[in-house]
Every structure is written in structure tokens, then in C-alpha cells.
Design a protein around this motif. Structure first.
Motif, PDB file in Angstrom:
ATOM      1  N   ASN A 156       0.707  -1.297  -0.343  1.00 16.21           N
ATOM      2  CA  ASN A 156      -0.118  -0.233  -0.078  1.00 16.21           C
ATOM      3  C   ASN A 156       0.721   1.466   0.051  1.00 16.21           C
ATOM      4  O   ASN A 156       1.977   1.117   0.988  1.00 16.21           O
ATOM      5  N   VAL A 157       0.538   2.274  -0.404  1.00 16.34           N
ATOM      6  CA  VAL A 157       1.329   3.468  -0.330  1.00 16.34           C
ATOM      7  C   VAL A 157       1.149   4.234   1.297  1.00 16.34           C
ATOM      8  O   VAL A 157      -0.783   3.946   1.706  1.00 16.34           O
ATOM      9  N   ARG A 158       2.245   4.386   1.498  1.00 11.21           N
ATOM     10  CA  ARG A 158       1.892   4.710   2.762  1.00 11.21           C
ATOM     11  C   ARG A 158       1.228   6.374   3.305  1.00 11.21           C
ATOM     12  O   ARG A 158       1.918   7.767   2.048  1.00 11.21           O
ATOM     13  N   LYS A 159       0.860   6.839   3.869  1.00 11.33           N
ATOM     14  CA  LYS A 159       0.015   8.068   3.967  1.00 11.33           C
ATOM     15  C   LYS A 159       0.558   9.033   4.505  1.00 11.33           C
ATOM     16  O   LYS A 159       1.759   9.074   4.411  1.00 11.33           O
ATOM     17  N   GLY A 160       0.192  10.382   3.215  1.00 10.31           N
ATOM     18  CA  GLY A 160       0.785  11.380   3.262  1.00 10.31           C
ATOM     19  C   GLY A 160       2.228  11.214   1.952  1.00 10.31           C
ATOM     20  O   GLY A 160       2.687  12.176   1.339  1.00 10.31           O
ATOM     21  N   LYS A 161       1.914   9.732   1.215  1.00 10.29           N
ATOM     22  CA  LYS A 161       3.753   9.991   0.382  1.00 10.29           C
ATOM     23  C   LYS A 161       2.748   9.593  -1.129  1.00 10.29           C
ATOM     24  O   LYS A 161       3.325   9.589  -1.908  1.00 10.29           O
ATOM     25  N   GLU A 162       0.883   9.804  -1.444  1.00 11.93           N
ATOM     26  CA  GLU A 162       0.289  10.029  -2.776  1.00 11.93           C
ATOM     27  C   GLU A 162       1.639  10.447  -3.252  1.00 11.93           C
ATOM     28  O   GLU A 162       1.622   9.760  -5.002  1.00 11.93           O
ATOM     29  N   GLU A 163       1.402  11.845  -3.138  1.00 15.41           N
ATOM     30  CA  GLU A 163       2.018  12.799  -4.226  1.00 15.41           C
ATOM     31  C   GLU A 163       3.776  11.744  -4.741  1.00 15.41           C
ATOM     32  O   GLU A 163       3.887  11.708  -6.286  1.00 15.41           O
ATOM     33  N   ASN A 164       4.316  12.103  -3.818  1.00 15.63           N
ATOM     34  CA  ASN A 164       6.001  11.516  -3.991  1.00 15.63           C
ATOM     35  C   ASN A 164       5.348   9.963  -5.401  1.00 15.63           C
ATOM     36  O   ASN A 164       6.120  10.039  -6.326  1.00 15.63           O
ATOM     37  N   VAL A 165       4.141   8.406  -4.706  1.00 15.06           N
ATOM     38  CA  VAL A 165       3.920   8.139  -5.653  1.00 15.06           C
ATOM     39  C   VAL A 165       3.950   8.864  -7.057  1.00 15.06           C
ATOM     40  O   VAL A 165       4.277   7.703  -8.588  1.00 15.06           O
ATOM     41  N   PHE A 166       3.214   9.551  -7.543  1.00 20.55           N
ATOM     42  CA  PHE A 166       2.573   9.921  -8.503  1.00 20.55           C
ATOM     43  C   PHE A 166       3.967  10.638  -9.505  1.00 20.55           C
ATOM     44  O   PHE A 166       3.714  10.604 -10.424  1.00 20.55           O
ATOM     45  N   GLU A 201       4.269  -2.784   3.195  1.00 18.94           N
ATOM     46  CA  GLU A 201       4.091  -4.173   2.652  1.00 18.94           C
ATOM     47  C   GLU A 201       2.868  -4.500   2.964  1.00 18.94           C
ATOM     48  O   GLU A 201       2.617  -4.566   4.601  1.00 18.94           O
ATOM     49  N   THR A 202       2.519  -4.951   2.253  1.00 15.67           N
ATOM     50  CA  THR A 202       0.966  -5.812   3.155  1.00 15.67           C
ATOM     51  C   THR A 202       0.596  -7.077   3.269  1.00 15.67           C
ATOM     52  O   THR A 202       0.198  -7.684   3.896  1.00 15.67           O
ATOM     53  N   ALA A 203       1.983  -7.793   1.996  1.00 13.40           N
ATOM     54  CA  ALA A 203       1.824  -9.236   2.146  1.00 13.40           C
ATOM     55  C   ALA A 203       2.659  -9.439   1.050  1.00 13.40           C
ATOM     56  O   ALA A 203       3.208  -9.007   0.275  1.00 13.40           O
ATOM     57  N   ARG A 222       6.339  -5.739  -6.400  1.00 12.39           N
ATOM     58  CA  ARG A 222       7.367  -6.092  -6.629  1.00 12.39           C
ATOM     59  C   ARG A 222       7.965  -7.726  -6.924  1.00 12.39           C
ATOM     60  O   ARG A 222       7.280  -8.080  -5.567  1.00 12.39           O
ATOM     61  N   ALA A 223       8.755  -7.841  -7.710  1.00  9.83           N
ATOM     62  CA  ALA A 223       9.598  -9.365  -7.180  1.00  9.83           C
ATOM     63  C   ALA A 223      10.263  -9.086  -5.801  1.00  9.83           C
ATOM     64  O   ALA A 223      11.043  -7.686  -6.276  1.00  9.83           O
TER      65      ALA A 223
END
Length: 285
Positions: A156-166, A201-203, A222-223
């Protein structure tokens, strides 16, 4: 698989601390499919593996993925690809009672060799990304006795990191590595660690021979490693787009009849009267 995307430039916000999550943004959470892990997917995986190894393969010229991929099975034999897609979708739908459809699939074998002699080198790790140009992605692991840590993780995208991912959805560093261009190792590792900071990481799925892993294409993944001191990491990779059914699996779990069940569960908890301690039953030790 990395989809080509076009972004519209927007002005920088006048103040920090505010962020709008666009409905069509590439980092929205999965809404259609939950992840599935199924053991013993093919009845005779050795034949599937031998077939995959018998096909020609080549690297991507612009480094969108590591290693090599075979020609698309859906182009070589559409009926063969359809049968495999039906097996995959059987993880979500009762195909005896449910009619389903899909617009297209992209299916090929992928073989990846270790990218560094050091097992723990960051070069041997995949970059977190998503395959948002399709509905689901599926992987079948086809290397017997490989290190189990060469599997796949979801994030999952960490809270507050959404713009970095974009802003970092496509990563030039990995394209250089995957096309055998010269890279500065320290810079590469630093950029990789910065990229990883955006996710949690979630799974985690271990690489077990003939194991199928399926996940919603909106899921970041990711691998975990490409390193092998024996045979290369071979997988059958499938992307399915335009899946049609009366209700998607994750929506079925979260809504519809399940939402009524949730309401009853909550009501029962609210109304529960706990009996005296001496009459309570605990799980055995």
C-alpha cells in the motif's frame, strides 16, 4: 508491465499539507479483486515449464522489465491462452454457475537471471510498481527448488506519500539496469531506498513451484529477488483486462449481501451480554 501514461501539468499548491486524490489516479486502492494464492495450479507443471523454456525470448529494448519474455501466448494460440485465463478466473468465480467475459489478455513466460553476484544486492530486487492498464495480474512460479525468497510482495502507499508515488511512477534507474547500461551503484541504491519509503508491505508470497498468485492490477507489487544460484527465475505472467461479471469479487465481499451480514455482526456484538467468568469457555491451551 508498465502502461504508457500522460499527465496534465497542474500549478504547484500555494501551501503544503493538502492533497487531492483524483478518482482516476494510478494509486487508488484495489476495488475489484482481492489477492489469491493457489498451490498446485497446473496438473503437470513440468510440461508447462518445458514448453516455456522451448520458446524464443528477448529482452525489452527500453527496459520496462528485467530478463527476457517469450512471444505472447495469446498471439501464438488464443485458445490456449483462453484456457489458462479460465483457470485463473476460476479462483474468483464459480464457472459452473457464473458467466464471465474479458476483453483481452497478455500472457508470456518471463525468465530473469540474477543481476548481481551478491544475493543481498539491491540490484537483485524488483521496484515497487503497478500494472494499472489491466484488471488483474497473475504469476505462476515455474522454477523448482529456487530460493523461496524470490517471490512477490504487495504494498500500500504510505499515508502522506501519495504525491511522491504520482511523481515517481516510472523509474529511469531500473530501465538503465535492465538494458545493461552503466549505472552508478551508490546512486541506484539511494534512489531505490527513497522509492521504497513510499510503500508499506501488506502481503508476501514465497516462490513455490507451481504456485499461482493473482492480484488486482491496482495493487502495488514487486519481485522480492531475482537471485538464484541455480536455474533462472521462470514465471508465467498474465494480465487480463476488461473482465465482465455481474459483480466483482472484492465488491461482493464488501457490499451487497455481505454488507447486510456486517450489519448483523455489529448488532450482535452491541447486544451481546457477557456471562459470569466461571461459565465462559476459552480455547484449549
Amino acid at each position: 508491465m508498465i502502461a504508457e501514461r500522460h499527465y496534465i501539468s497542474v500549478p504547484e499548491p500555494e501551501s503544503e499539507g493538502h492533497f487531492h486524490r483524483a478518482p482516476k489516479s494510478p494509486y487508488n486502492p484495489p476495488e475489484k479483486f482481492f489477492s489469491v494464492c493457489a498451490e498446485g495450479f497446473f496438473q503437470n507443471p513440468d510440461k508447462i515449464r518445458d514448453f516455456g523454456l522451448s520458446l524464443p525470448s528477448r529482452a525489452d529494448s527500453i527496459g520496462r522489465w528485467p530478463g527476457t519474455r517469450t512471444p505472447r501466448l495469446d498471439a501464438l494460440d488464443q485458445s490456449l491462452a483462453n484456457l489458462i485465463v479460465i483457470k485463473i478466473l476460476g479462483c474468483y468465480f464459480d464457472l459452473v454457475y457464473e458467466s464471465i467475459g474479458w476483453d483481452s489478455c497478455l500472457m508470456s513466460f518471463q525468465k530473469v537471471s540474477k543481476l548481481d553476484e551478491d544475493k543481498n544486492s539491491i540490484k537483485n530486487k524488483g521496484w515497487v510498481h503497478q500494472d494499472s492498464s489491466c484488471d488483474i495480474a497473475a504469476i505462476v512460479y515455474l522454477t523448482p527448488n529456487i530460493d523461496p525468497d524470490t517471490g512477490t510482495s504487495l504494498f500500500n502507499v504510505r499515508k502522506g506519500k501519495e504525491e511522491n508515488v504520482f511523481l515517481s511512477n516510472d523509474v529511469p534507474d531500473k530501465r538503465l539496469l535492465y538494458t545493461n547500461e552503466k549505472i552508478d551503484t551508490a546512486t541506484y541504491e539511494n534512489n531505490y531506498r527513497k522509492h521504497e519509503e513510499n510503500y508499506i508491505e501488506t502481503a508476501r508470497f514465497q516462490n513455490i513451484y507451481n504456485r499461482l498468485v493473482v492480484y488486482d492490477a491496482q495493487s502495488y507489487h514487486r519481485a522480492n529477488s531475482f537471485y538464484s544460484d541455480g536455474e533462472d527465475r521462470l514465471t508465467l505472467v498474465t494480465f487480463v483486462n476488461g473482465i465482465k461479471s455481474t459483480q466483482m469479487p472484492l465488491q461482493r465481499v464488501r457490499g451487497g449481501q455481505s454488507s447486510n451480514i456486517d450489519q448483523v455482526i455489529e448488532k450482535n456484538m452491541e447486544n451481546m451480554e457477557i456471562p459470569p467468568e466461571e461459565s465462559l469457555q476459552y480455547a484449549p491451551k
